[in-house]
Motif scaffolding. Structure first.
Motif, PDB file in Angstrom:
ATOM      1  N   LYS A   1       0.829  -1.193   0.000  1.00 13.65           N
ATOM      2  CA  LYS A   1       0.000   0.000   0.000  1.00 13.65           C
ATOM      3  C   LYS A   1       0.867   1.248   0.000  1.00 13.65           C
ATOM      4  CE  LYS A   1      -0.498  -0.272   4.970  1.00 13.65           C
ATOM      5  NZ  LYS A   1      -1.379  -0.523   6.060  1.00 13.65           N
ATOM      6  N   GLU A   2       2.116   1.102   0.404  1.00 12.55           N
ATOM      7  CA  GLU A   2       3.041   2.231   0.413  1.00 12.55           C
ATOM      8  C   GLU A   2       3.415   2.668  -0.999  1.00 12.55           C
ATOM      9  OE1 GLU A   2       3.732   3.897   3.191  1.00 12.55           O
ATOM     10  OE2 GLU A   2       2.435   2.459   4.196  1.00 12.55           O
ATOM     11  N   MET A   3       3.148   1.847  -1.988  1.00 14.93           N
ATOM     12  CA  MET A   3       3.438   2.223  -3.367  1.00 14.93           C
ATOM     13  C   MET A   3       2.708   3.509  -3.733  1.00 14.93           C
ATOM     14  SD  MET A   3       2.670   0.173  -6.916  1.00 14.93           S
ATOM     15  CE  MET A   3       0.952   0.631  -7.008  1.00 14.93           C
ATOM     16  N   PHE A   4       1.459   3.635  -3.311  1.00 17.49           N
ATOM     17  CA  PHE A   4       0.684   4.825  -3.631  1.00 17.49           C
ATOM     18  C   PHE A   4       1.242   6.056  -2.917  1.00 17.49           C
ATOM     19  CE2 PHE A   4      -2.149   1.234  -4.364  1.00 17.49           C
ATOM     20  CZ  PHE A   4      -2.491   1.470  -5.684  1.00 17.49           C
ATOM     21  N   ARG A   5       1.716   5.872  -1.689  1.00 14.37           N
ATOM     22  CA  ARG A   5       2.358   6.979  -0.960  1.00 14.37           C
ATOM     23  C   ARG A   5       3.668   7.372  -1.645  1.00 14.37           C
ATOM     24  NH1 ARG A   5       0.232   8.484   3.777  1.00 14.37           N
ATOM     25  NH2 ARG A   5      -1.224   7.063   4.759  1.00 14.37           N
ATOM     26  N   ALA A   6       4.435   6.396  -2.063  1.00 10.80           N
ATOM     27  CA  ALA A   6       5.707   6.682  -2.726  1.00 10.80           C
ATOM     28  C   ALA A   6       5.482   7.413  -4.041  1.00 10.80           C
ATOM     29  CB  ALA A   6       6.485   5.386  -2.952  1.00 10.80           C
ATOM     30  N   LEU A   7       4.498   6.995  -4.802  1.00  8.83           N
ATOM     31  CA  LEU A   7       4.188   7.674  -6.054  1.00  8.83           C
ATOM     32  C   LEU A   7       3.740   9.115  -5.794  1.00  8.83           C
ATOM     33  CD1 LEU A   7       2.337   4.819  -7.962  1.00  8.83           C
ATOM     34  CD2 LEU A   7       4.534   5.851  -8.584  1.00  8.83           C
ATOM     35  N   ALA A   8       2.895   9.299  -4.795  1.00 12.07           N
ATOM     36  CA  ALA A   8       2.438  10.653  -4.456  1.00 12.07           C
ATOM     37  C   ALA A   8       3.614  11.531  -4.048  1.00 12.07           C
ATOM     38  CB  ALA A   8       1.396  10.593  -3.344  1.00 12.07           C
ATOM     39  N   ASP A   9       4.529  10.970  -3.295  1.00  7.58           N
ATOM     40  CA  ASP A   9       5.700  11.719  -2.861  1.00  7.58           C
ATOM     41  C   ASP A   9       6.567  12.107  -4.053  1.00  7.58           C
ATOM     42  OD1 ASP A   9       7.598  12.747  -0.836  1.00  7.58           O
ATOM     43  OD2 ASP A   9       8.854  11.119  -1.593  1.00  7.58           O
ATOM     44  N   GLN A  10       6.819  11.176  -4.946  1.00  9.58           N
ATOM     45  CA  GLN A  10       7.701  11.438  -6.073  1.00  9.58           C
ATOM     46  C   GLN A  10       7.065  12.323  -7.142  1.00  9.58           C
ATOM     47  OE1 GLN A  10      11.092  10.504  -6.246  1.00  9.58           O
ATOM     48  NE2 GLN A  10      10.481  10.360  -4.105  1.00  9.58           N
ATOM     49  N   LEU A  11       5.763  12.169  -7.346  1.00 14.73           N
ATOM     50  CA  LEU A  11       5.091  12.945  -8.387  1.00 14.73           C
ATOM     51  C   LEU A  11       4.662  14.332  -7.918  1.00 14.73           C
ATOM     52  CD1 LEU A  11       2.873  10.140  -9.949  1.00 14.73           C
ATOM     53  CD2 LEU A  11       4.916  11.188 -10.946  1.00 14.73           C
ATOM     54  N   TYR A  12       4.245  14.426  -6.634  1.00 14.75           N
ATOM     55  CA  TYR A  12       3.676  15.676  -6.136  1.00 14.75           C
ATOM     56  C   TYR A  12       4.377  16.226  -4.902  1.00 14.75           C
ATOM     57  CZ  TYR A  12      -0.032  14.455  -9.367  1.00 14.75           C
ATOM     58  OH  TYR A  12      -0.734  14.117 -10.494  1.00 14.75           O
ATOM     59  N   GLY A  13       5.382  15.495  -4.399  1.00 14.73           N
ATOM     60  CA  GLY A  13       6.100  15.959  -3.222  1.00 14.73           C
ATOM     61  C   GLY A  13       5.309  15.848  -1.933  1.00 14.73           C
ATOM     62  N   ASP A  14       4.242  15.061  -1.949  1.00 15.61           N
ATOM     63  CA  ASP A  14       3.382  14.935  -0.769  1.00 15.61           C
ATOM     64  C   ASP A  14       2.796  13.522  -0.687  1.00 15.61           C
ATOM     65  OD1 ASP A  14       1.563  15.137   1.312  1.00 15.61           O
ATOM     66  OD2 ASP A  14       0.534  16.886   0.485  1.00 15.61           O
ATOM     67  N   PRO A  15       3.332  12.682   0.197  1.00 18.37           N
ATOM     68  CA  PRO A  15       2.820  11.314   0.313  1.00 18.37           C
ATOM     69  C   PRO A  15       1.370  11.243   0.784  1.00 18.37           C
ATOM     70  CG  PRO A  15       4.380  11.779   2.068  1.00 18.37           C
ATOM     71  CD  PRO A  15       4.428  12.943   1.130  1.00 18.37           C
ATOM     72  N   ASN A  16       0.879  12.334   1.343  1.00 12.87           N
ATOM     73  CA  ASN A  16      -0.508  12.345   1.805  1.00 12.87           C
ATOM     74  C   ASN A  16      -1.508  12.411   0.655  1.00 12.87           C
ATOM     75  OD1 ASN A  16       0.063  12.208   4.602  1.00 12.87           O
ATOM     76  ND2 ASN A  16       0.670  14.356   4.522  1.00 12.87           N
ATOM     77  N   LEU A  17      -1.024  12.568  -0.555  1.00 14.33           N
ATOM     78  CA  LEU A  17      -1.903  12.555  -1.726  1.00 14.33           C
ATOM     79  C   LEU A  17      -2.106  11.138  -2.268  1.00 14.33           C
ATOM     80  CD1 LEU A  17      -0.629  15.747  -3.563  1.00 14.33           C
ATOM     81  CD2 LEU A  17      -2.780  15.454  -2.312  1.00 14.33           C
TER      82      LEU A  17
ATOM     83  N   LYS B   1      -4.346   8.934  -1.735  1.00 15.49           N
ATOM     84  CA  LYS B   1      -5.714   8.618  -2.156  1.00 15.49           C
ATOM     85  C   LYS B   1      -5.971   9.127  -3.569  1.00 15.49           C
ATOM     86  CE  LYS B   1      -7.658   8.597   2.468  1.00 15.49           C
ATOM     87  NZ  LYS B   1      -8.602   9.248   3.394  1.00 15.49           N
ATOM     88  N   PHE B   2      -5.469  10.311  -3.874  1.00 14.08           N
ATOM     89  CA  PHE B   2      -5.603  10.873  -5.215  1.00 14.08           C
ATOM     90  C   PHE B   2      -4.909   9.980  -6.237  1.00 14.08           C
ATOM     91  CE2 PHE B   2      -3.737  13.539  -8.580  1.00 14.08           C
ATOM     92  CZ  PHE B   2      -4.906  13.953  -9.196  1.00 14.08           C
ATOM     93  N   ILE B   3      -3.711   9.519  -5.908  1.00  7.77           N
ATOM     94  CA  ILE B   3      -2.971   8.629  -6.813  1.00  7.77           C
ATOM     95  C   ILE B   3      -3.761   7.349  -7.046  1.00  7.77           C
ATOM     96  CG2 ILE B   3      -0.898   7.195  -7.059  1.00  7.77           C
ATOM     97  CD1 ILE B   3      -0.355  10.138  -7.551  1.00  7.77           C
ATOM     98  N   ARG B   4      -4.286   6.765  -5.978  1.00  8.00           N
ATOM     99  CA  ARG B   4      -5.079   5.531  -6.125  1.00  8.00           C
ATOM    100  C   ARG B   4      -6.269   5.789  -7.039  1.00  8.00           C
ATOM    101  NH1 ARG B   4      -5.451   0.711  -3.249  1.00  8.00           N
ATOM    102  NH2 ARG B   4      -4.120   1.513  -1.591  1.00  8.00           N
ATOM    103  N   GLU B   5      -6.960   6.906  -6.840  1.00 11.68           N
ATOM    104  CA  GLU B   5      -8.110   7.237  -7.688  1.00 11.68           C
ATOM    105  C   GLU B   5      -7.698   7.364  -9.151  1.00 11.68           C
ATOM    106  OE1 GLU B   5      -9.555  10.833  -5.944  1.00 11.68           O
ATOM    107  OE2 GLU B   5     -10.364   9.795  -4.187  1.00 11.68           O
ATOM    108  N   GLN B   6      -6.563   7.984  -9.402  1.00 10.32           N
ATOM    109  CA  GLN B   6      -6.079   8.145 -10.768  1.00 10.32           C
ATOM    110  C   GLN B   6      -5.733   6.794 -11.399  1.00 10.32           C
ATOM    111  OE1 GLN B   6      -5.874  11.232 -12.559  1.00 10.32           O
ATOM    112  NE2 GLN B   6      -7.283  11.551 -10.871  1.00 10.32           N
TER     113      GLN B   6
END
Length: 73
Positions: free
Chosen positions: A4-20, A22-27
């Motif tokens: 599940k950390e994959m989505f946090r890692a992607l959010a961090d790398q793409l947007y600089g915020d691992p708290n996003l 949920k947005f990454i998962r939705e996308q």
């Protein structure tokens, strides 16, 4: 194994915020829904069941969700 950390890692790398995460998962789910012909042959279950499963927060990502994320960007 992906997690599940994959989505946090992607959010961090793409947007600089691992708290996003949920947005990454939705996308990713939107990509999977809109391009099912690209991914359905890699899913060993009903595609709709897979989408419901992957939509749940806390569900582990896999190679298909990672590919969908890469394709979406």
């Amino acid at each position: 194994m992906w997690s599940k950390e994959m989505f946090r890692a992607l959010a961090d790398q793409l947007y600089g915020d691992p708290n996003l995460h949920k947005f990454i998962r939705e996308q990713v789910i939107e990509q999977l829904r809109s391009q099912l012909e690209l991914y359905q042959n890699y899913i060993p279950m009903s595609y709709n069941d897979y989408l419901m499963k992957m939509s749940r927060e806390g569900e582990w990502g896999d190679h298909v969700t990672l590919q969908a994320a890469a394709d979406r960007v």
